[in-house]
Design a protein around this motif. Structure first.
Motif, PDB file in Angstrom:
ATOM      1  N   ALA A   1      48.447  53.803  46.286  1.00  0.00           N
ATOM      2  CA  ALA A   1      47.149  53.804  45.869  1.00  0.00           C
ATOM      3  C   ALA A   1      46.406  54.356  44.740  1.00  0.00           C
ATOM      4  O   ALA A   1      45.467  54.106  44.212  1.00  0.00           O
ATOM      5  CB  ALA A   1      46.207  54.414  47.071  1.00  0.00           C
ATOM      6  N   VAL A   2      47.344  55.073  43.708  1.00  0.00           N
ATOM      7  CA  VAL A   2      46.931  55.595  42.650  1.00  0.00           C
ATOM      8  C   VAL A   2      46.417  54.356  41.361  1.00  0.00           C
ATOM      9  O   VAL A   2      47.277  53.338  41.361  1.00  0.00           O
ATOM     10  CB  VAL A   2      47.879  56.259  41.807  1.00  0.00           C
ATOM     11  CG1 VAL A   2      47.499  56.656  40.494  1.00  0.00           C
ATOM     12  CG2 VAL A   2      48.384  57.464  42.842  1.00  0.00           C
ATOM     13  N   PRO A   3      45.306  54.309  41.093  1.00  0.00           N
ATOM     14  CA  PRO A   3      44.810  53.073  39.994  1.00  0.00           C
ATOM     15  C   PRO A   3      45.682  53.501  38.832  1.00  0.00           C
ATOM     16  O   PRO A   3      45.848  54.530  38.423  1.00  0.00           O
ATOM     17  CB  PRO A   3      43.406  53.726  39.912  1.00  0.00           C
ATOM     18  CG  PRO A   3      43.202  54.944  40.112  1.00  0.00           C
ATOM     19  CD  PRO A   3      44.295  55.268  41.136  1.00  0.00           C
ATOM     20  N   ARG A   4      46.123  52.299  38.481  1.00  0.00           N
ATOM     21  CA  ARG A   4      47.077  52.178  37.164  1.00  0.00           C
ATOM     22  C   ARG A   4      45.999  51.920  36.126  1.00  0.00           C
ATOM     23  O   ARG A   4      44.917  51.187  36.091  1.00  0.00           O
ATOM     24  CB  ARG A   4      48.100  51.231  37.516  1.00  0.00           C
ATOM     25  CG  ARG A   4      48.863  51.168  38.679  1.00  0.00           C
ATOM     26  CD  ARG A   4      49.719  52.407  38.657  1.00  0.00           C
ATOM     27  NE  ARG A   4      50.499  52.797  40.045  1.00  0.00           N
ATOM     28  CZ  ARG A   4      50.837  53.753  40.520  1.00  0.00           C
ATOM     29  NH1 ARG A   4      51.009  55.030  39.682  1.00  0.00           N
ATOM     30  NH2 ARG A   4      51.662  53.822  41.660  1.00  0.00           N
ATOM     31  N   LEU A   5      46.570  52.217  34.695  1.00  0.00           N
ATOM     32  CA  LEU A   5      45.979  51.870  33.525  1.00  0.00           C
ATOM     33  C   LEU A   5      46.419  50.462  33.089  1.00  0.00           C
ATOM     34  O   LEU A   5      46.704  50.455  31.989  1.00  0.00           O
ATOM     35  CB  LEU A   5      46.286  53.166  32.393  1.00  0.00           C
ATOM     36  CG  LEU A   5      45.260  53.163  31.279  1.00  0.00           C
ATOM     37  CD1 LEU A   5      43.857  53.873  31.744  1.00  0.00           C
ATOM     38  CD2 LEU A   5      45.899  54.146  30.225  1.00  0.00           C
ATOM     39  N   GLU A   6      45.980  49.518  34.008  1.00  0.00           N
ATOM     40  CA  GLU A   6      46.195  48.016  33.608  1.00  0.00           C
ATOM     41  C   GLU A   6      45.096  47.461  33.751  1.00  0.00           C
ATOM     42  O   GLU A   6      44.450  47.324  34.911  1.00  0.00           O
ATOM     43  CB  GLU A   6      47.343  47.660  34.555  1.00  0.00           C
ATOM     44  CG  GLU A   6      48.665  48.268  34.600  1.00  0.00           C
ATOM     45  CD  GLU A   6      49.394  47.727  33.138  1.00  0.00           C
ATOM     46  OE1 GLU A   6      49.072  46.603  32.762  1.00  0.00           O
ATOM     47  OE2 GLU A   6      50.006  48.522  32.608  1.00  0.00           O
ATOM     48  N   PRO A   7      44.358  46.948  32.706  1.00  0.00           N
ATOM     49  CA  PRO A   7      43.255  46.338  32.644  1.00  0.00           C
ATOM     50  C   PRO A   7      43.322  44.857  33.376  1.00  0.00           C
ATOM     51  O   PRO A   7      44.173  44.292  33.438  1.00  0.00           O
ATOM     52  CB  PRO A   7      42.844  45.906  31.095  1.00  0.00           C
ATOM     53  CG  PRO A   7      44.203  46.074  30.729  1.00  0.00           C
ATOM     54  CD  PRO A   7      45.004  47.197  31.451  1.00  0.00           C
ATOM     55  N   ARG A   8      41.969  44.674  34.102  1.00  0.00           N
ATOM     56  CA  ARG A   8      41.700  43.585  34.659  1.00  0.00           C
ATOM     57  C   ARG A   8      41.730  42.448  33.672  1.00  0.00           C
ATOM     58  O   ARG A   8      41.229  42.392  32.425  1.00  0.00           O
ATOM     59  CB  ARG A   8      40.391  43.359  35.223  1.00  0.00           C
ATOM     60  CG  ARG A   8      40.045  44.339  36.619  1.00  0.00           C
ATOM     61  CD  ARG A   8      38.589  44.574  36.896  1.00  0.00           C
ATOM     62  NE  ARG A   8      38.016  43.007  37.219  1.00  0.00           N
ATOM     63  CZ  ARG A   8      37.564  42.829  38.264  1.00  0.00           C
ATOM     64  NH1 ARG A   8      37.273  44.029  39.194  1.00  0.00           N
ATOM     65  NH2 ARG A   8      37.007  41.785  38.612  1.00  0.00           N
ATOM     66  N   PRO A   9      42.256  41.293  34.023  1.00  0.00           N
ATOM     67  CA  PRO A   9      42.351  39.957  33.135  1.00  0.00           C
ATOM     68  C   PRO A   9      41.053  39.713  32.775  1.00  0.00           C
ATOM     69  O   PRO A   9      40.237  39.820  33.651  1.00  0.00           O
ATOM     70  CB  PRO A   9      43.190  39.051  33.892  1.00  0.00           C
ATOM     71  CG  PRO A   9      43.867  39.592  34.865  1.00  0.00           C
ATOM     72  CD  PRO A   9      43.021  40.760  35.134  1.00  0.00           C
ATOM     73  N   ALA A  10      40.822  39.241  31.568  1.00  0.00           N
ATOM     74  CA  ALA A  10      39.597  38.738  30.952  1.00  0.00           C
ATOM     75  C   ALA A  10      39.279  37.314  31.613  1.00  0.00           C
ATOM     76  O   ALA A  10      40.131  36.528  31.640  1.00  0.00           O
ATOM     77  CB  ALA A  10      39.643  38.611  29.600  1.00  0.00           C
ATOM     78  N   VAL A  11      37.977  37.275  32.328  1.00  0.00           N
ATOM     79  CA  VAL A  11      37.618  35.903  32.712  1.00  0.00           C
ATOM     80  C   VAL A  11      36.296  35.665  32.230  1.00  0.00           C
ATOM     81  O   VAL A  11      35.236  36.653  32.338  1.00  0.00           O
ATOM     82  CB  VAL A  11      37.316  36.179  34.400  1.00  0.00           C
ATOM     83  CG1 VAL A  11      36.712  34.929  34.891  1.00  0.00           C
ATOM     84  CG2 VAL A  11      38.693  36.612  35.143  1.00  0.00           C
ATOM     85  N   ALA A  12      36.045  34.263  31.714  1.00  0.00           N
ATOM     86  CA  ALA A  12      34.900  33.931  31.044  1.00  0.00           C
ATOM     87  C   ALA A  12      33.864  34.024  32.131  1.00  0.00           C
ATOM     88  O   ALA A  12      33.972  33.646  33.346  1.00  0.00           O
ATOM     89  CB  ALA A  12      34.933  32.684  30.514  1.00  0.00           C
ATOM     90  N   ASN A  13      32.611  34.356  31.603  1.00  0.00           N
ATOM     91  CA  ASN A  13      31.306  34.495  32.758  1.00  0.00           C
ATOM     92  C   ASN A  13      30.308  34.101  31.916  1.00  0.00           C
ATOM     93  O   ASN A  13      29.617  34.640  31.007  1.00  0.00           O
ATOM     94  CB  ASN A  13      31.293  36.032  33.069  1.00  0.00           C
ATOM     95  CG  ASN A  13      30.010  36.112  34.289  1.00  0.00           C
ATOM     96  OD1 ASN A  13      29.377  35.264  34.235  1.00  0.00           O
ATOM     97  ND2 ASN A  13      29.790  37.495  34.540  1.00  0.00           N
ATOM     98  N   ALA A  14      29.741  32.765  32.365  1.00  0.00           N
ATOM     99  CA  ALA A  14      28.567  32.235  31.670  1.00  0.00           C
ATOM    100  C   ALA A  14      27.471  32.106  32.627  1.00  0.00           C
ATOM    101  O   ALA A  14      26.542  31.554  32.649  1.00  0.00           O
ATOM    102  CB  ALA A  14      28.961  30.666  31.677  1.00  0.00           C
ATOM    103  N   ALA A  15      27.550  33.200  33.632  1.00  0.00           N
ATOM    104  CA  ALA A  15      26.389  33.452  34.614  1.00  0.00           C
ATOM    105  C   ALA A  15      25.128  33.889  33.911  1.00  0.00           C
ATOM    106  O   ALA A  15      25.373  34.573  32.741  1.00  0.00           O
ATOM    107  CB  ALA A  15      26.777  34.300  35.737  1.00  0.00           C
ATOM    108  N   PRO A  16      24.010  33.751  34.531  1.00  0.00           N
ATOM    109  CA  PRO A  16      22.676  34.273  33.627  1.00  0.00           C
ATOM    110  C   PRO A  16      22.662  35.496  33.761  1.00  0.00           C
ATOM    111  O   PRO A  16      23.299  36.069  34.624  1.00  0.00           O
ATOM    112  CB  PRO A  16      21.691  33.714  34.675  1.00  0.00           C
ATOM    113  CG  PRO A  16      22.227  32.469  35.555  1.00  0.00           C
ATOM    114  CD  PRO A  16      23.618  32.830  35.681  1.00  0.00           C
ATOM    115  N   THR A  17      21.800  36.210  32.618  1.00  0.00           N
ATOM    116  CA  THR A  17      21.878  37.714  32.508  1.00  0.00           C
ATOM    117  C   THR A  17      21.022  38.152  33.624  1.00  0.00           C
ATOM    118  O   THR A  17      19.857  37.554  33.778  1.00  0.00           O
ATOM    119  CB  THR A  17      21.118  37.922  31.169  1.00  0.00           C
ATOM    120  OG1 THR A  17      22.106  37.461  30.152  1.00  0.00           O
ATOM    121  CG2 THR A  17      20.937  39.407  31.079  1.00  0.00           C
TER     122      THR A  17
END
Length: 544
Positions: A263-279
């Protein structure tokens, strides 16, 4: 006071049992615990919230709550059974031979005393130094734990310090007399990674210099990998596995230990996902400066907590804000929801500038922006049952009492608590459980934006993983946006789509999480990543 024996453990615990009051869910909170602690050794005790770690430490210090009692066993320090000592004599052992760093500094420190006076109180009671020598020693101790400007900061009251600074004051108090045994109950939970690294190095240095034994309670396996000689794993009041740190971390024998490490969180970043949603929220040139009044003996201090910050959060996105204690992260979160007044800038949400909105308009938007606070003990009303605390928000929006209470039970179950806990008070829960109550309260109104200020810092790794997954699930289902403030870059890697790095009130770098972690541009970001505890072990454990 007797001298430590030449050989053998400095602390020996045998068959320790701590009984719970009648009507509790089990007879013993600590059930048959036994271990040795040698001089010059660090023994880390890990386990989930409620496993008995802190009660074991409190039993050794003879500082158990009145509702629980030692029902059996022995605790031997320097050849003396502490459980057999009269209380007056036990006081002499605390401080000189036994030191303790408590888990929640805000409740352990006296809010009416300056922090320097509280450190001085330890020296005055035990050290036999004159006033000038004590004053020099106080400043020296505060400098050793990396508190800024200790000559001035010793005059401050606890509420004027950040959570990490308060914990460092507690560490200075515990180390003041160089005890033979130091019991550290989650001493780095509230600290950012760079300060955590310094504190761990400081404890190890003092241990080597004085041959001190350290009983180090933590839920952070990164810290275990960084500091432990041996590890004891506790579950339901018992030790299920104990051994050399390398053996337990790399080849755990017990299924419970394996589940915790998984369960220990790893220092592995989430893959980048394009987000064109409104601000959903935009802040421009947001600023806040604090100034103390000063006086004859204290010079006026001006601190720019937030300096002309610009940020954007899109619908369904999580923006992680990372940085050291005192960098302005929590102030930024409070400015965004107008819990404190900004000196300048704008915060636009739903077409409204929250900083200039009327009281009525702000009240109408409150349910759409909710906050999880850093200190669950301070943010929950101790006189109200947790069901009422969670149900208050829906009831304020016109939901009837039965429906609101049913929602409270549902949310408590979602964050890993028994729905029957609605009838209990906050003080009846552990620190991690109180934080889960705070999360349930924030989710009760189905907000569009959640500002989470260190929401999992007090949680053990297994519950932390569950809560992070819960937040991710809620975000996906409801397109919930989050501003996620954390000092744990491993957590930020798991939860954030983008990262904003804060230093001294400014955002020095921002970008997709994967980009920030793989190729940080700013030297400060690289320093934060290099300071993550147990980074080498975490990377090896994550490798196939």
């Amino acid at each position: 006071m007797p001298e430590p024996p030449a050989a053998g453990p400095v602390l020996a615990v045998r068959d320790l049992r701590v009984a719970l009051p009648p009507g509790a869910d089990r007879p013993f909170a600590v059930d048959g615990v036994g271990f040795d602690l040698d001089a010059g050794e660090i023994l880390c005790v890990v386990g989930e919230s409620g496993s008995g770690k802190s009660l074991t430490a409190a039993a050794i210090m003879r500082l158990l709550p009145r509702s629980v009692r030692v029902a059996g066993g022995t605790i031997t320090l320097d050849g003396t059974d502490l459980l057999a000592l009269p209380e007056a004599e036990m006081r002499g052992w605390r401080g000189r031979r036994l030191g303790m760093i408590f888990q929640e500094p805000m409740t352990a420190l006296n809010p009416l005393m300056r922090v320097g006076d509280q450190i001085d109180e330890v020296l005055r009671a035990h050290a036999g130094l004159d006033e000038a020598a004590r004053r020099r020693r106080v400043v020296e101790l505060m400098a050793q734990v990396n508190l800024p400007d200790p000559g001035q900061l010793r005059h401050a009251y606890p509420f004027r310090l950040s959570g990490g600074q308060r914990q460092r004051v507690m560490i200075a108090m515990a180390l003041a007399l160089g005890p033979a045994v130091l019991i550290a109950d989650e001493p780095t939970t509230a600290l950012d990674v760079t300060t955590q690294k310094q504190i761990l190095a400081l404890i190890k240095e003092i241990q080597r210099r004085h041959g001190m034994g350290v009983l180090f309670i933590t839920h952070d396996f990164g810290v275990v990998a960084e500091i432990a000689d041996r590890v004891a794993v506790m579950q339901h009041g018992s030790i299920v596995e104990i051994g050399r740190a390398a053996d337990v971390l790399n080849a755990p024998r017990h299924a419970y230990t394996r589940s915790l490490i998984a369960a220990v969180p790893r220092l592995e970043p989430r893959p980048a996902v394009a987000n064109a949603a409104p601000t959903i929220l935009e802040a421009t040139q947001l600023s806040k400066t604090y100034a103390s009044a000063g006086g004859f003996f204290v010079r006026r201090r001006v601190v720019a907590a937030v300096k002309r910050v610009d940020l954007v959060i899109r619908e369904g996105e999580t923006l992680g804000v990372v940085g050291e204690s005192g960098s302005g992260k929590s102030t930024l979160g409070r400015l965004l929801v107008r819990l404190i007044k900004a000196d300048g800038g704008t915060v636009t949400f739903g077409g409204t500038d929250l900083l200039t909105a009327s009281a009525g308009r702000l009240r109408a938007l409150r349910h759409e922006v909710q906050m999880v606070f850093q200190d669950p003990y301070a943010s929950l009303n101790p006189r109200r049952r947790v069901g009422a605390i969670v149900a208050d928000g829906p009831k304020a929006q016109g939901v009837d009492h039965p429906t609101a209470m049913a929602r409270a039970r549902e949310l408590l179950a979602l964050v890993g608590l028994d729905p029957a806990a609605v009838d209990r008070y906050p003080h009846e829960f552990s620190g991690g459980q109180r934080q889960r109550i705070g999360i349930a309260r924030a989710l009760a109104l189905d907000p569009r934006l959640l500002i989470a200020d260190e929401p999992v810092s007090a949680l053990d790794v297994s519950v932390q993983a569950q809560v992070l997954e819960l937040l991710n699930d809620v975000r996906r289902r409801f397109r919930l946006a989050m501003l996620f403030i954390t000092h744990d870059l491993r957590v930020a890697a798991q939860v954030a789509d983008r990262i904003a790095v804060m230093r001294l009130g400014e955002i020095v770098e921002t970008g997709p999480t994967e980009e920030i972690f793989r190729a940080p541009r700013h030297p400060y970001t690289r320093e934060l990543l290099d300071a993550v505890p147990g980074r080498a072990w975490s990377a090896a454990a994550a490798a196939p």
